[in-house]
Design an enzyme around this catalytic site. Structure first.
Site, PDB file in Angstrom:
ATOM      1  N   ASN A 164       0.863  -1.093  -0.082  1.00 53.10           N
ATOM      2  CA  ASN A 164       0.087   0.018   0.182  1.00 53.10           C
ATOM      3  C   ASN A 164       0.974   1.219   0.131  1.00 53.10           C
ATOM      4  O   ASN A 164       0.344   2.067  -0.552  1.00 53.10           O
ATOM      5  CB  ASN A 164      -0.979   0.054   1.044  1.00 53.10           C
ATOM      6  CG  ASN A 164      -1.945  -0.946   1.027  1.00 53.10           C
ATOM      7  OD1 ASN A 164      -2.360  -1.566  -0.032  1.00 53.10           O
ATOM      8  ND2 ASN A 164      -2.678  -1.331   2.166  1.00 53.10           N
ATOM      9  N   HIS A 235      -4.485  -8.555   6.542  1.00 51.07           N
ATOM     10  CA  HIS A 235      -4.141  -7.355   6.663  1.00 51.07           C
ATOM     11  C   HIS A 235      -5.188  -6.246   7.232  1.00 51.07           C
ATOM     12  O   HIS A 235      -5.158  -5.567   8.212  1.00 51.07           O
ATOM     13  CB  HIS A 235      -3.331  -6.884   5.514  1.00 51.07           C
ATOM     14  CG  HIS A 235      -2.263  -7.734   5.090  1.00 51.07           C
ATOM     15  ND1 HIS A 235      -1.043  -7.939   5.586  1.00 51.07           N
ATOM     16  CD2 HIS A 235      -2.188  -8.592   4.019  1.00 51.07           C
ATOM     17  CE1 HIS A 235      -0.253  -8.718   5.012  1.00 51.07           C
ATOM     18  NE2 HIS A 235      -0.948  -9.123   3.902  1.00 51.07           N
TER      19      HIS A 235
END
Ligand code: BDR
Ligand code: CA
Length: 308
Positions: A164, A235
């Site tokens: 990310n 996650h």
């Protein structure tokens, strides 16, 4: 009840994070915004719409940035499949996305309820960075800002960068430099949240939710080389779980800077836990695993029992 706005790139673990938020009586999901990440925006937005209809949620979905601020788009389709949801094909959603861009949706929603909205970002930080650039007061208006991203040891996109952050390091730099205190859920924490076979056993009996989404998604996700031994790391659900039950996590104040120029380290979250460092973030370091999976299982049970 806390009000949560989820910025995401569904994505298998994003799909589970949405289910956790929806199935938690402590939360009201006020919106979902999409960003390019695990797959392109032309997939993440329909995925978010289809997931909300599949779960039976009545929530606006706003489409956001289709590429990083400066860099060429990258994807994690090797981990999440070409569509973003492994082999799962959900019905095409009837609903259309909100007419606003995600950036405006985020600003409008937070500005309408200062101090009330928990903003949770579980994809590349492009939308959040653009929103901060357009309305810097976003940083003071949110109730809290929680991000799944980064690592203080090693990455998964590269040895240094988590996906990310590494997908849009310039955006992450804007976000970590803003005058708020992000709660960072990096890989060191999220790799403690593994959907092992014992965990998955707890989902058996959840009907359509398990048969049509959880099992096929987790089979696909867990077949990835990095996850084969211990089960896939869920996650994104960690960031949502922190909004519901912060006591499940140990967090430590730290200085987090995002490397944007390193030849080998671009996208690294350089984390300094030294007491004298100028702290700008809370970094999650430890997870109470049993309680975390209890939370998820109970939320999934509520979703399963109220699905259309
Ligand atoms: C993050 O990257 C994505 O592939 C997942 O959805 C998660 O948000 C983990 O590095
Ligand atoms: Ca994600």
């Amino acid at each position: 009840m806390k009000r949560i706005l989820l910025d995401c790139d569904p994505g298998i673990d994003d799909a589970l994070a949405i289910a956790l938020a929806h199935g938690s009586p402590e939360l009201e999901v006020v919106g979902i915004t999409t960003v390019a990440g695990n797959v392109g925006l032309e997939r993440t937005t329909p995925n978010a719409l289809s997931l909300t209809e599949f779960y039976g949620m009545d929530v606006p979905v706003a489409r956001g940035a289709d590429r990083p601020l400066l860099r060429a788009p990258d994807t994690a389709s090797t981990v999440h499949g070409a569509t973003g949801l492994g082999d799962v094909v959900l019905p095409t959603a009837k609903a259309e996305p909100d007419t606003r861009h995600a950036v405006d949706f985020i600003i409008d929603t937070v500005a309408a309820s200062p101090g009330e909205i928990s903003l949770v970002a579980v994809g590349p930080l492009t939308n959040v960075a653009l929103a901060l650039r357009k309305e810097p007061r976003l940083a003071e208006w949110v109730r809290e800002f929680v991000v799944m991203g980064g690592s203080y040891t090693r990455g998964n996109l590269t040895p240094a960068a988590e996906f990310n952050i590494g997908a849009d390091p310039e955006a992450a730099g804007v976000v970590f430099d803003a005058p708020w205190e992000p709660v960072m859920f990096g890989l060191d924490l999220t790799h403690q949240a593994r959907a092992t076979s014992e965990v998955r056993q707890r989902f058996v009996g959840l009907g359509k939710l398990q048969e049509e989404l959880l099992s096929p998604c987790l089979d696909f996700y867990g077949s990835n080389r990095q996850y084969r031994d211990e089960g896939p790391a869920i996650h994104d659900a960690c960031a949502v779980a922190h909004v519901i039950a912060p006591e499940l996590f140990t967090t430590v104040r730290a200085r987090v800077d995002v490397e944007t120029s390193g030849r080998f380290t671009s996208g690294m979250t350089v984390t300094d836990f030294a007491p004298e460092a100028e702290h700008n973030a809370l970094v999650a370091t430890a997870l109470q695993q049993r309680a975390f999976w209890d939370l998820l299982t109970e939320a999934f049970e509520r979703v399963a029992s109220s699905m259309p």
